[in-house]
Design an enzyme around this catalytic site. Sequence first.
Site, mmCIF file in Angstrom:
data_model
loop_
_atom_site.group_PDB
_atom_site.id
_atom_site.type_symbol
_atom_site.label_atom_id
_atom_site.label_comp_id
_atom_site.label_asym_id
_atom_site.label_seq_id
_atom_site.Cartn_x
_atom_site.Cartn_y
_atom_site.Cartn_z
ATOM 1 C CG ASP A 228 -2.238 0.710 0.956
ATOM 2 O OD1 ASP A 228 -2.148 1.903 0.621
ATOM 3 O OD2 ASP A 228 -3.336 0.141 1.088
ATOM 4 C CG HIS A 251 -0.913 1.685 -3.349
ATOM 5 N ND1 HIS A 251 -2.153 1.375 -2.872
ATOM 6 C CD2 HIS A 251 -0.516 0.599 -4.067
ATOM 7 C CE1 HIS A 251 -2.505 0.157 -3.284
ATOM 8 N NE2 HIS A 251 -1.521 -0.326 -4.003
#
Length: 402
Positions: A228, A251
Amino acid sequence: MAKSFLMINSSMNNSSWLLLVLFFFIVASSLKGSEAAVYNVLSYGAKPDGRADSTLAFQRAWLSACGSAMPATVYVPRGNFMLRPVVFSGPCKARIVFQVAGTLIAPSNYWSLGNSGYWILFIKVTGVRVYGGTLNAQGSGYWACKSSGKSCPGGARSISFQWSSNVVISGITSVNSQMFHIVIDNCVNVLVRNVKIRAPAQSPNTDGIHIRSSTGVTIASSSIMTGDDCISIGPGSKNIWIQRIVCGPGHGISVGSLGEDANEDGVQNVTVTGAVFKGTQNGVRIKSWGRPSNGFARTISFRNILMKNVFNPIIIDQNYCPDNSNCPNQNSGVKISRVTYKNIRGTSATPVAMNFACSPTNPCWGIALQNIELTYLTTQATSYCKNAGGSSSGIVVPRSCF
Ligand SMILES: *[C@@H]1O[C@H](CO)[C@@H](O)[C@H](O)[C@H]1NC(C)=O
């Protein structure tokens, strides 16, 4: 000065010399004492075999160190130490170094961490330094549970600091956290340096470092590969400095998500300088929920950044609405202003390299672009603007759409 010193010197008799010698003796022995205040977890019954439960031993070593009137060290030697969720709470009497040479490993059954929300939690401490070592939360069983659709616990963050100040986290490696790896929550003056974070690209919600409700946080010289956000900056973050980060897979670096709550503290004064993004979903992002809120993000600077095949190199997204619940057809109340992008170059993995999708009711203003060069394959990338205003200077490719 010289004259008065001479006078004191010449007026010293034998007894004052004796006092002086005594004084140095006391200073020397107290220095020796502070070196000796080392609390080795082995002395408290910890077992370096990776199987025996060392939680109580760690807690006892911490209590001894925390009660020490002189600066103390909790020492974790080489070996694998199995720990259940553990809280190291303050306030302590003096500064503490938590020095780890070995590996802390979570129980293999993910339920033993999963319902507490944390694995290793420092709370209400001042002047604590955590050095070295590896944290292995063994998160893969937990991720598999989540993707199977079975009922799973809420998941644990690997190492968290809450309500703390003057904290240094340095030289640690965190692998396979269940949820976020490192969390700084309600802290003041924190330095995170030389950390290494590792989890697979597909591991869910394994943010590398998450900051929220904290002031004065520096993150430097760290390498983050996770599933993430490499770094996420939540509501109430202020005076944040991020430097020399290598991110990917992951991310990217994200301010947000903001505006989940109607009443929320804003984010201000964030600098990201010196970062490389490799194949990440985003580069530098500001993200807010598409729903009413009094939150804000202002005075944010992203500079000296290299993008390597990044899907959304530069992005503001104010329409976050996961699962389309509780937000469709609403506008974000989060006010975004004074965001600077400077010296950002490299490659985009999609045609739109710059994407400013701001709120219709709270347009972004004061976005400044300077020296941007982003390409898509062999052609120029494009930019997209909605409710966004600002200026550009120097070379800006793709051209701005304000
Ligand atoms: C912004 O944050 C930096 C630390 O990241 C700090 O040195 C600086 O003083 C802050 N600026 C303001 C105006 O508070």
